[in-house]
Design an enzyme around this catalytic site. Structure first.
Site, PDB file in Angstrom:
ATOM      1  N   LEU A 151       1.274  -1.556   0.134  1.00  0.00           N
ATOM      2  CA  LEU A 151      -0.261  -0.165   0.253  1.00  0.00           C
ATOM      3  C   LEU A 151       1.468   1.036  -0.211  1.00  0.00           C
ATOM      4  O   LEU A 151       1.804   1.515   0.833  1.00  0.00           O
ATOM      5  CB  LEU A 151      -0.688   0.012   1.224  1.00  0.00           C
ATOM      6  N   ASP A 152       0.447   2.054  -1.001  1.00  0.00           N
ATOM      7  CA  ASP A 152       1.981   3.584  -1.190  1.00  0.00           C
ATOM      8  C   ASP A 152       1.603   4.114   0.414  1.00  0.00           C
ATOM      9  O   ASP A 152       0.461   4.084   1.156  1.00  0.00           O
ATOM     10  CB  ASP A 152       1.503   4.223  -2.088  1.00  0.00           C
ATOM     11  N   ARG A 153       2.357   5.027  -0.093  1.00  0.00           N
ATOM     12  CA  ARG A 153       2.276   6.019   2.004  1.00  0.00           C
ATOM     13  C   ARG A 153       0.577   6.299   2.401  1.00  0.00           C
ATOM     14  O   ARG A 153       0.824   6.687   3.167  1.00  0.00           O
ATOM     15  CB  ARG A 153       3.413   6.710   1.995  1.00  0.00           C
ATOM     16  N   THR A 155      -2.148   5.674   1.390  1.00  0.00           N
ATOM     17  CA  THR A 155      -2.872   4.942   1.480  1.00  0.00           C
ATOM     18  C   THR A 155      -3.473   4.237   2.776  1.00  0.00           C
ATOM     19  O   THR A 155      -1.791   3.464   3.410  1.00  0.00           O
ATOM     20  CB  THR A 155      -3.044   3.925  -0.217  1.00  0.00           C
TER      21      THR A 155
END
Length: 284
Positions: A151-153, A155
């Site tokens: 999961l990106d930063r 999200t």
């Protein structure tokens, strides 16, 4: 009388010398019947004992079984000081197994679910000093566990950690159609015509994106949209909405492989139940 006796004796000798009379002697065959099954049972026991080397490596949390086969083939594994490149090699309980010179032992499988908050990156460590998801699950397991996917930063939402390499590979491969449901908050209301576009063919960076479902969130403004995909491409949900002219302000993963955030506050983790683990392993 002599001829009769001789004749009788001759017939008796003839009976003793026939193959049929020899077959009837029990002592000729009993030893064979007793020894044959004993040999077979020992052989079967030897073949079934131990654990396959690739499974032993996978159980140690290093990689999946398929990846372990590659390492074995390329000479990365020793058993009792000897190089082993045989795929079906069985490890016995008292064997010493080394991977790249370091002794390994099978770990207990661990499965931890985190409700990831914002501003944490999905990586084991970061040379720039940013906060990582590993800090949030530091006390979750004695075994070394890894995030499944990313999961990106910015999200938030569900992120699974495990040392089960086979399961991790299954959950991240597109062919298994692992369900991922996101709640996206957009910078403006999503027009119905744009919603319909997302229900058609969407091509991003030259590749088709398979959107399983997309709709407005019930009871919420038209800026709130639910989108279900099984693609694992980097930042794919944000790119999908950018494709039709919208910016994602917030993105939250609310379902992952039928796991939900129920009773799991943001920033907290819990272990999976035995039933949840069994359901994940049953996935085709």
């Amino acid at each position: 009388m002599k001829p009769n006796k001789n004749s009788s004796r001759g017939r008796q000798e003839g009976k003793k010398s026939t193959p049929l009379s020899r077959k009837r002697k029990p002592l000729d065959r009993k030893p064979i019947k007793k020894t044959t099954p004993k040999t077979n049972s020992v052989s079967k026991k030897d073949e079934s004992s131990g654990i396959r080397l690739n499974k032993y490596i996978a159980n140690s949390g290093i990689c999946s079984r398929r990846e372990a086969d590659t390492y074995i083939e390329h000479g990365s594994v020793q058993v009792n000081g000897k190089l082993v490149t045989e795929m079906g090699y069985k490890v016995q309980p008292d064997d010493v197994v080394k991977f790249d010179g370091t002794s390994i032992t099978p770990e207990q499988k661990k499965y931890v679910l985190l409700n990831k908050p914002k501003n944490y990156i999905t990586t084991m460590d970061d040379d720039r000093g940013r906060k990582t998801v590993m800090e949030l699950i530091a006390n979750a397991s004695k075994e070394r566990i890894y995030p499944v996917g990313r999961l990106d930063r910015n999200t938030t939402g569900l992120l699974l950690f495990t040392n089960d390499g086979d399961l991790a590979k299954k959950l991240t491969h597109p062919k298994h159609n692992v369900r991922k449901l996101y709640h996206a908050s957009l910078d403006r209301k999503l027009d119905l015509k744009d919603l319909e576009k997302l229900r058609g063919d969407v091509v991003i960076e030259g590749r088709k994106v398979f959107i399983d479902a997309v709709s407005y969130v019930d009871g919420e403004p038209k800026t709130e949209v639910g989108i279900e995909i099984h693609s694992g491409r980097n930042r794919i949900v944000r790119k999908i909405f950018e494709h039709v002219g919208y910016k994602v302000n917030k993105l939250d993963r609310v379902i992952f492989a039928e796991l939900t955030k129920k009773n799991l506050p943001r920033g907290r983790w819990r272990e999976l139940t035995n039933l949840e683990v069994a359901n994940l392993q049953k996935m085709q």
